[in-house]
Every structure is written in structure tokens, then in C-alpha cells.
Scaffold this motif. Structure first.
Motif, PDB file in Angstrom:
ATOM      1  N   ALA A  68       0.828  -1.391  -0.065  1.00 45.37           N
ATOM      2  CA  ALA A  68      -0.121  -0.087  -0.042  1.00 45.37           C
ATOM      3  C   ALA A  68       0.900   1.191  -0.076  1.00 45.37           C
ATOM      4  N   ASP A  69       1.918   1.180   0.658  1.00 44.25           N
ATOM      5  CA  ASP A  69       2.811   2.391   0.526  1.00 44.25           C
ATOM      6  C   ASP A  69       3.476   2.712  -0.447  1.00 44.25           C
ATOM      7  N   ILE A  70       3.858   1.569  -1.514  1.00 46.23           N
ATOM      8  CA  ILE A  70       4.484   1.818  -2.537  1.00 46.23           C
ATOM      9  C   ILE A  70       3.389   2.149  -3.857  1.00 46.23           C
ATOM     10  N   GLU A  71       2.123   1.824  -3.503  1.00 49.49           N
ATOM     11  CA  GLU A  71       1.186   2.095  -4.223  1.00 49.49           C
ATOM     12  C   GLU A  71       0.629   3.667  -4.252  1.00 49.49           C
ATOM     13  N   ARG A  72       0.584   3.914  -3.140  1.00 47.35           N
ATOM     14  CA  ARG A  72       0.483   5.284  -2.734  1.00 47.35           C
ATOM     15  C   ARG A  72       1.496   6.414  -3.251  1.00 47.35           C
ATOM     16  N   ALA A  73       2.838   6.070  -3.073  1.00 44.92           N
ATOM     17  CA  ALA A  73       3.641   6.663  -3.976  1.00 44.92           C
ATOM     18  C   ALA A  73       3.534   6.889  -5.146  1.00 44.92           C
ATOM     19  N   LEU A  74       3.295   5.875  -5.810  1.00 43.64           N
ATOM     20  CA  LEU A  74       3.144   5.703  -7.398  1.00 43.64           C
ATOM     21  C   LEU A  74       1.820   6.699  -7.853  1.00 43.64           C
ATOM     22  N   GLU A  75       0.770   6.632  -7.232  1.00 42.97           N
ATOM     23  CA  GLU A  75      -0.493   7.319  -7.263  1.00 42.97           C
ATOM     24  C   GLU A  75      -0.224   8.712  -7.118  1.00 42.97           C
TER      25      GLU A  75
END
Length: 79
Positions: A49-56
Motif C-alpha cells: 500500500a505504501d508503494i502504491e500510494r507513492a506511485l499514485e
């Protein structure tokens, strides 16, 4: 939908980010990121989720599997 390692790599490529940069902005260790992208292990859900949030936050959106496979793209066209 859980992000795949291919989406992670593709997202970095779209943004022209290194693993070091994504690790820094997502607050995830580079080793964890590298192992995930190499298929050596799947991180905890909160780490993904942390990685996804950064990409989003950088302007990408995840595309769910819809018969053509999951993907990632820019939310809005650049230029």
C-alpha cells in the motif's frame, strides 16, 4: 486489487524512477522493493500500500484486470 511486481516495475519506468527513488518516497527499504520486483518475496499488505500510494501520488493509476491483464498508466495525458 493487489499491485503486481510487473505494475511496480512499469510504474517506475513510466516515471523514470530508480529503485532507490521509489524506496525513498514510499518509505520502503530498497531491499524489500528489489526482492518484490525480482519475485523473491511478496511484501506485507501495508508495504504494498505504501508503494502504491507513492506511485499514485506521482500521477499514476492502477488498471484492474479486465480480460486484458492488470496495468498501470498516467491518470492524465502528459504534454
Amino acid at each position: 486489487m493487489a499491485m503486481t511486481r510487473d505494475q511496480c516495475r512499469a510504474g517506475r519506468a513510466l516515471l523514470e524512477w530508480t529503485q532507490d527513488h521509489l524506496a525513498k518516497v514510499s518509505n520502503v527499504s530498497k531491499k524489500t522493493l528489489a526482492d518484490f520486483e525480482a519475485g523473491k518475496r511478496t511484501p506485507y499488505d501495508r508495504t504494498l500500500a505504501d508503494i502504491e500510494r507513492a506511485l499514485e501520488a506521482a500521477g499514476l493509476e492502477f488498471i484492474p484486470e479486465n480480460g486484458g491483464g492488470a496495468g498501470i498508466r498516467f491518470r492524465e495525458r502528459k504534454g
